[in-house]
Every structure is written in C-alpha cells, then in structure tokens.
Write an enzyme that holds these catalytic residues in place. Sequence first.
Site, PDB file in Angstrom:
ATOM      1  N   ASP A 110      -0.971   2.333   2.929  1.00 56.53           N
ATOM      2  CA  ASP A 110       0.146   3.154   2.437  1.00 56.53           C
ATOM      3  C   ASP A 110      -0.300   4.567   2.074  1.00 56.53           C
ATOM      4  O   ASP A 110       0.285   5.221   1.221  1.00 56.53           O
ATOM      5  CB  ASP A 110       0.826   2.475   1.231  1.00 56.53           C
ATOM      6  CG  ASP A 110      -0.149   2.163   0.096  1.00 56.53           C
ATOM      7  OD1 ASP A 110      -1.360   2.374   0.264  1.00 56.53           O
ATOM      8  OD2 ASP A 110       0.327   1.720  -0.967  1.00 56.53           O
ATOM      9  N   LYS A 148      -5.598   0.447 -13.125  1.00 56.69           N
ATOM     10  CA  LYS A 148      -4.348   0.762 -13.848  1.00 56.69           C
ATOM     11  C   LYS A 148      -4.483   0.645 -15.372  1.00 56.69           C
ATOM     12  O   LYS A 148      -3.867  -0.220 -15.999  1.00 56.69           O
ATOM     13  CB  LYS A 148      -3.216  -0.104 -13.311  1.00 56.69           C
ATOM     14  CG  LYS A 148      -3.133   0.014 -11.799  1.00 56.69           C
ATOM     15  CD  LYS A 148      -1.872  -0.460 -11.177  1.00 56.69           C
ATOM     16  CE  LYS A 148      -1.893  -0.228  -9.683  1.00 56.69           C
ATOM     17  NZ  LYS A 148      -2.421  -1.270  -8.853  1.00 56.69           N
ATOM     18  N   ASP A 152      -0.154   8.265  -1.843  1.00 53.82           N
ATOM     19  CA  ASP A 152       0.158   6.894  -1.428  1.00 53.82           C
ATOM     20  C   ASP A 152       1.682   6.759  -1.457  1.00 53.82           C
ATOM     21  O   ASP A 152       2.335   7.208  -2.398  1.00 53.82           O
ATOM     22  CB  ASP A 152      -0.494   5.854  -2.346  1.00 53.82           C
ATOM     23  CG  ASP A 152       0.087   5.876  -3.746  1.00 53.82           C
ATOM     24  OD1 ASP A 152       0.318   6.984  -4.257  1.00 53.82           O
ATOM     25  OD2 ASP A 152       0.324   4.803  -4.317  1.00 53.82           O
TER      26      ASP A 152
HETATM   27  N1  GDD Z   1      -3.482  -8.728   3.676  1.00 54.67           N
HETATM   28  C1  GDD Z   1      -3.146  -8.429   2.429  1.00 54.67           C
HETATM   29  N2  GDD Z   1      -2.980  -9.449   1.537  1.00 54.67           N
HETATM   30  N3  GDD Z   1      -2.967  -7.135   2.082  1.00 54.67           N
HETATM   31  C2  GDD Z   1      -2.634  -6.863   0.794  1.00 54.67           C
HETATM   32  C3  GDD Z   1      -2.438  -7.869  -0.163  1.00 54.67           C
HETATM   33  C4  GDD Z   1      -2.618  -9.241   0.240  1.00 54.67           C
HETATM   34  O1  GDD Z   1      -2.481 -10.190  -0.538  1.00 54.67           O
HETATM   35  N4  GDD Z   1      -2.108  -7.271  -1.334  1.00 54.67           N
HETATM   36  C5  GDD Z   1      -2.083  -5.951  -1.104  1.00 54.67           C
HETATM   37  N5  GDD Z   1      -2.392  -5.689   0.192  1.00 54.67           N
HETATM   38  C6  GDD Z   1      -2.507  -4.380   0.842  1.00 54.67           C
HETATM   39  C7  GDD Z   1      -1.253  -3.530   0.702  1.00 54.67           C
HETATM   40  O2  GDD Z   1      -0.405  -3.685   1.841  1.00 54.67           O
HETATM   41  C8  GDD Z   1      -1.821  -2.122   0.605  1.00 54.67           C
HETATM   42  O3  GDD Z   1      -2.015  -1.544   1.885  1.00 54.67           O
HETATM   43  C9  GDD Z   1      -3.194  -2.330  -0.028  1.00 54.67           C
HETATM   44  O4  GDD Z   1      -3.528  -3.703   0.149  1.00 54.67           O
HETATM   45  C10 GDD Z   1      -3.206  -1.994  -1.524  1.00 54.67           C
HETATM   46  O5  GDD Z   1      -2.171  -2.703  -2.171  1.00 54.67           O
HETATM   47  P1  GDD Z   1      -1.088  -1.945  -3.064  1.00 54.67           P
HETATM   48  O6  GDD Z   1      -0.118  -2.949  -3.545  1.00 54.67           O
HETATM   49  O7  GDD Z   1      -0.572  -0.741  -2.349  1.00 54.67           O
HETATM   50  O8  GDD Z   1      -1.996  -1.528  -4.301  1.00 54.67           O
HETATM   51  P2  GDD Z   1      -1.772  -0.368  -5.350  1.00 54.67           P
HETATM   52  O9  GDD Z   1      -1.137   0.805  -4.713  1.00 54.67           O
HETATM   53  O10 GDD Z   1      -1.104  -0.924  -6.547  1.00 54.67           O
HETATM   54  O11 GDD Z   1      -3.275  -0.001  -5.769  1.00 54.67           O
HETATM   55  C11 GDD Z   1      -4.288   0.175  -4.793  1.00 54.67           C
HETATM   56  O12 GDD Z   1      -4.225   1.452  -4.203  1.00 54.67           O
HETATM   57  C12 GDD Z   1      -4.463   2.575  -5.070  1.00 54.67           C
HETATM   58  C13 GDD Z   1      -4.387   3.836  -4.215  1.00 54.67           C
HETATM   59  O13 GDD Z   1      -3.121   3.976  -3.685  1.00 54.67           O
HETATM   60  C14 GDD Z   1      -5.649  -0.027  -5.484  1.00 54.67           C
HETATM   61  O14 GDD Z   1      -6.631  -0.062  -4.468  1.00 54.67           O
HETATM   62  C15 GDD Z   1      -5.932   1.110  -6.472  1.00 54.67           C
HETATM   63  O15 GDD Z   1      -7.230   0.963  -7.015  1.00 54.67           O
HETATM   64  C16 GDD Z   1      -5.837   2.448  -5.755  1.00 54.67           C
HETATM   65  O16 GDD Z   1      -6.034   3.530  -6.677  1.00 54.67           O
HETATM   66 MG    MG Z   2      -0.376   1.222  -2.874  1.00 54.90          MG
END
Ligand code: GDD
Ligand code: MG
Length: 347
Positions: A106, A157, A217
């Site tokens: 994303d 977070k 993001d």
């Molecule tokens: N295959 C798979 N299975 N992918 C997953 C799963 C899962 O269970 N859970 C999440 N993802 C994928 C999402 O599609 C996304 O591309 C990525 O892993 C991160 O998940 P998000 O749900 O977008 O996490 P976030 O935005 O809350 O936090 C993450 O991204 C931040 C930066 O945008 C973390 O990595 C944070 O540490 C980081 O700062």
């Molecule tokens: Mg994200």
Amino acid sequence: MKALFLAGGKGTRLRPLTDHLPKPMVPVMGRPLLERSIEELQDCDVNEVVFSTCYRADDIQKYFSLNREQGPRIQYVCEDMPLGTGGAIKNCADYFDDTFLIFNSDIVSNLDLKDLIRFHKAKHADVTIAATRVPNPSSYGVIEYDEFGFATSFTEKPKPGEEKSDYINAGIYVFEPKILDLIPSKRVVSIEKEIFPALLKNGYKIAVYRGGSYWIDIGTPEKYVRVHADIFSGLCRVPENNFMTNHVFAGGKAEIHGTAKIIGPVWFGENVRIGANVTIGPNVVVGSGFQSGRGCVVSNSILWNDVSIGSGVSIDKSVITAGCHIGSGIQCANTIYSQESKRHLVI
Ligand code: GDD
Ligand code: MG
C-alpha cells in the site's frame, strides 16, 4: 533478484474503496497500485515476484493473468487464513535462497531501490529497513537507530506523545534468507512486533536506510485522495506523465464534444465519452469507459472505470468507484460513492 509483496491485508481502513477490491488493486491514476509497484522494480534486476495474498486473492491473480505480457515472473502464495506480516513472509520461505526485497503493498514512494540494496550490502546487514519521516509517527512502526545507522528499537504504533523518534518503518525491506529460519511457521506472526525486536535482542544487524523524498501509504481514503493531489502537483511522479509540464494525459479513443472544456491537470483512461458543455478539471482522474450527459462539471475528483453520469451533474472533491451511475442533476462534494454505500469524505 526476487521480491515479495505482502498483499493479503483486508484494507479495512480504506473502506468503502476496498468493498469490492483488495487494497493492492486500488487504482492510482487509473492503474492498480500493485501493477505500478512491480514496474518500479525494472531498474534493480528483479526477475521474479511473489505475491502473498489472502483477502480477494482471486481478484489479484485474475488481473495479472489477463493484463501482463512482460515484466517479472509472478508467483502466488495464498493463505487460507491471514497469517500476519511475519507469518506471510514465512509462508513464502521456499521461494527465497538469496538476498531479497519485501514490500508492503500500500506504499507509493520514490525510494531508490538500487541504492537501498547497495546500502544493505555495504552495511553487511541481516535486514535493512527503509525508514521515512512522518508528522504522525504514532500511526506507524517507530524506529530508533544509532549513529552507525543500525536500529536499536521498534515500537509498533505507540501511543501519541510516546514516540521516541519521528522515523518510521516505510514498509520496504531487504532480507537475508537466513532470517526466514527464525520466523515460526503455521501461526500468526507480526514481523514488526515480534520478529524485529527479537532479532535486535539476539544481536542481528538491522540497518536503517533513509532515502527518497516522497513516501505515502494509502491506508485511508484521505491518503488515497492526497496521493492523487501530490501527483497532480508534481510532488509525486508517475512514469507515464509529468503533470507539471503536460497537463492533460489522454488514453485512446476519447470522444469529447466540441463544446466541452478540459482544464488540466486531467488524466483520462480509454474510451471516454464526454457530452456537450461539460467541464472536466482541474485535478481529475477519469477512468476508462466514462460517459457523461450534457452540462456536467467535474473537478478535484477521482473517477474509477466505467462510471456514468447523467446531465447537469456536478462532482467536486469526490471519489466515484467502478461502475457507479450518478443520476442527472445530482451534486456531490467531499463524498466517496460506491455501489452500496455513500460516505462523507473530508478532503
Ligand atoms: N499475506 C498477508 N497476510 N499480508 C498481510 C497480512 C496477512 O495476514 N496482514 C497484512 N498484510 C499486508 C497488507 O496487505 C499490507 O500490504 C502489509 O502487509 C502491511 O499491513 P498493513 O495493514 O497495511 O499495516 P499497517 O499500515 O498498519 O502498518 C505497516 O505499515 C506501516 C507503513 O505503512 C507496518 O509495517 C508499520 O510498521 C509501518 O510503519
Ligand atoms: Mg498499511
């Protein structure tokens, strides 16, 4: 080199844009984000990508099997149930036996991937994490690092006000394959909350790469709208067009009535039909298959594919998702329209 895309999240915070679409397939300037992301790998010799999927996995596989003739080979690993970021990486372990890249799906950024890989090798790191600065670190994974550029702590977070740094995990990593052996299998694992802190505790070297001038993001509708505004203003570049110098990007087979007015910057998909006395722009994305009646005004908005609008419609600061019809005379502002829901959006 190979790359892994974590593409299985539900995209809950992006609803209703993800009601019928997995988050990585949300269109950015008319094309799925994931497609744009893999095109950026061209420069760094990535010849194979693995998509780790779960939510609406078939939509991803179907799109790429129908729409790709060139680019890296794509492998799909679909989870029966979400395994979390770390579990998803472990689940794909068989594909990786050399240094490889991992991406959240994303992210839009202009990070120099070649430089990231060079940095990782120069640091002899086990993992390198791209980091970026944001005004609201508490919504992300906060990283502290030492004077040599190695991570010293991770806090996923933290509560607002308790952030120890304004550098956050940008969701782009370089991994050595030996790290895969350290992730437990067949259960939900968070790479951010569980594995990164454990690696630090056990003396592994996690380098922190700070580079790139643009990063976002697309986690919420507000940020989805913002990335388009940033592309139109030139802050974020997309390869097919520089909106600073060329204000209207037109796809093929447009039928634009002679009395219609197009005010750039505007991005058009294919096969759009625009009626008499319609004004489109500025800052408008018009997806393929768009049709309008007469006397409409569309500004500062993102229209997905196959949207149709009647006559006398006005649309401002809105997102209209695929296949929606807006009836004659309707005015929409600050709104996300999807087939089922109509939600207010503050832009
Ligand atoms: N295959 C798979 N299975 N992918 C997953 C799963 C899962 O269970 N859970 C999440 N993802 C994928 C999402 O599609 C996304 O591309 C990525 O892993 C991160 O998940 P998000 O749900 O977008 O996490 P976030 O935005 O809350 O936090 C993450 O991204 C931040 C930066 O945008 C973390 O990595 C944070 O540490 C980081 O700062
Ligand atoms: Mg994200």
